[in-house]
Scaffold this active site. Sequence first.
Site, mmCIF file in Angstrom:
data_model
loop_
_atom_site.group_PDB
_atom_site.id
_atom_site.type_symbol
_atom_site.label_atom_id
_atom_site.label_comp_id
_atom_site.label_asym_id
_atom_site.label_seq_id
_atom_site.Cartn_x
_atom_site.Cartn_y
_atom_site.Cartn_z
ATOM 1 N N GLU A 127 0.853 -1.190 0.000
ATOM 2 C CA GLU A 127 0.000 0.000 0.000
ATOM 3 C C GLU A 127 0.886 1.237 0.000
ATOM 4 O O GLU A 127 1.767 1.380 0.848
ATOM 5 C CB GLU A 127 -0.898 0.020 1.243
ATOM 6 N N TYR A 141 -6.498 7.089 -0.481
ATOM 7 C CA TYR A 141 -7.313 8.204 -0.972
ATOM 8 C C TYR A 141 -7.571 9.198 0.161
ATOM 9 O O TYR A 141 -7.937 8.802 1.269
ATOM 10 C CB TYR A 141 -8.664 7.669 -1.472
ATOM 11 N N HIS A 145 -7.907 3.337 -3.772
ATOM 12 C CA HIS A 145 -8.811 3.418 -2.629
ATOM 13 C C HIS A 145 -9.812 4.539 -2.929
ATOM 14 O O HIS A 145 -9.493 5.503 -3.625
ATOM 15 C CB HIS A 145 -8.058 3.791 -1.350
ATOM 16 N N HIS A 205 -12.728 -2.080 16.070
ATOM 17 C CA HIS A 205 -12.559 -0.736 15.501
ATOM 18 C C HIS A 205 -12.745 0.285 16.626
ATOM 19 O O HIS A 205 -13.591 0.090 17.504
ATOM 20 C CB HIS A 205 -13.615 -0.557 14.397
ATOM 21 N N GLU A 258 -18.821 -5.065 14.928
ATOM 22 C CA GLU A 258 -17.886 -4.978 13.806
ATOM 23 C C GLU A 258 -18.189 -6.048 12.760
ATOM 24 O O GLU A 258 -18.217 -5.789 11.559
ATOM 25 C CB GLU A 258 -16.487 -5.225 14.402
ATOM 26 N N LYS A 269 -20.796 -5.730 4.113
ATOM 27 C CA LYS A 269 -19.938 -5.363 2.972
ATOM 28 C C LYS A 269 -19.870 -6.497 1.957
ATOM 29 O O LYS A 269 -19.892 -6.272 0.756
ATOM 30 C CB LYS A 269 -18.509 -5.059 3.455
#
Length: 290
Positions: free
Chosen positions: A17, A49, A75, A149, A158, A165
């Site tokens: 990344e 991003y 991203h 998180h 979470e 998703k």
Amino acid sequence: MRIVDLLTRGRPTVSFEFMAPRDETEVEVLEKTVATLAGHAPDWVSVTYRLRTGEKTLELVTRIKRHYHIEAMAHLTCANSRDETRRILNWMEREGVANVLALRGDPPGPGEPFQPADPELKHGSDLVAFVRGNGYRLGIGAACSAEKHPESPDLEHEFRYLRLKVEAGADFLITQMFFDNRFYFDLVARARAAGITVPIVPGLMPVPSRRSLAFVTQMSGATVPDALQAEIDAAADDDAIRRLGVDHCIKQCVQLLEAGVPGLHFYTFNRARAPIEILGTLRGQQLLAS
Ligand code: FAD
């Protein structure tokens, strides 16, 4: 090429990344890092991003694809209106970007609330559903946390949204960084028991320095095992911490590879040295293809 196809072909991928530059002062280091790490045979890479630097993300992703012939994923966050999000996704398809990492985005600072730009794009799952629901042919990745998180009351909460998703159309997940593999193994076991079959790629960060570690753990909710923390506390300087970080990450990678992970995703923070040392060791031990 869709990244999920790389993740399911039977040998672990290596990915990096990169952080899109926030200003001109970061460009030189980034360019050098990309050029150096491109020479270490990543299967794919991704570029972060941020609202104010979104154009740089798109520019870097297309440049990496064209210049280095490496699959590069952009991203994208919920920092934009639906119209602007559509404009960005259209641009990605037009330019041949094949994969997007659909995220909510970081809040402005630890403990501060994230402000979505559009009431219908408030969470990672909303953006996944938006990309899928509008007929884009992009491969879609999403983020997940191996630990709690910072904004979640518990792991149960979470996990509910991780499932959302995937149901919304994410092809694969990348975890937030973790320093104890047990969190990753628990997450994967839980996902598989719940019938979630998409690849879950472990996200790894070799500790760069005391200061960076404090910041990223606060933002991500990742915890540092007591033994590693004690070693870091006793380290003489940042160079000693960097070496500890590399050694710890190698141990994590060895165990993850032996467990059959679909890939290793390195948060580079635009620094090449630690990932090179880690890959050198893993390839030297034939744990990864060269
Ligand atoms: P979400 O899934 O929206 O989760 C955020 C919080 O909301 C969690 O507590 C979750 O449990 C909760 N939640 C989720 N859905 C719902 C719902 N429907 N209703 C109520 N609560 C919900 N940030 C950037 O700004 N730019 C980047 O480029 C970037 N790259 C990243 C790459 C990776 C691999 C990872 C793991 C993180 C990245 N981040 C980036 C950070 C990420 O944006 C933050 O970790 C953010 O807090 C979570 O993103 P998410 O997409 O998982 O959010």
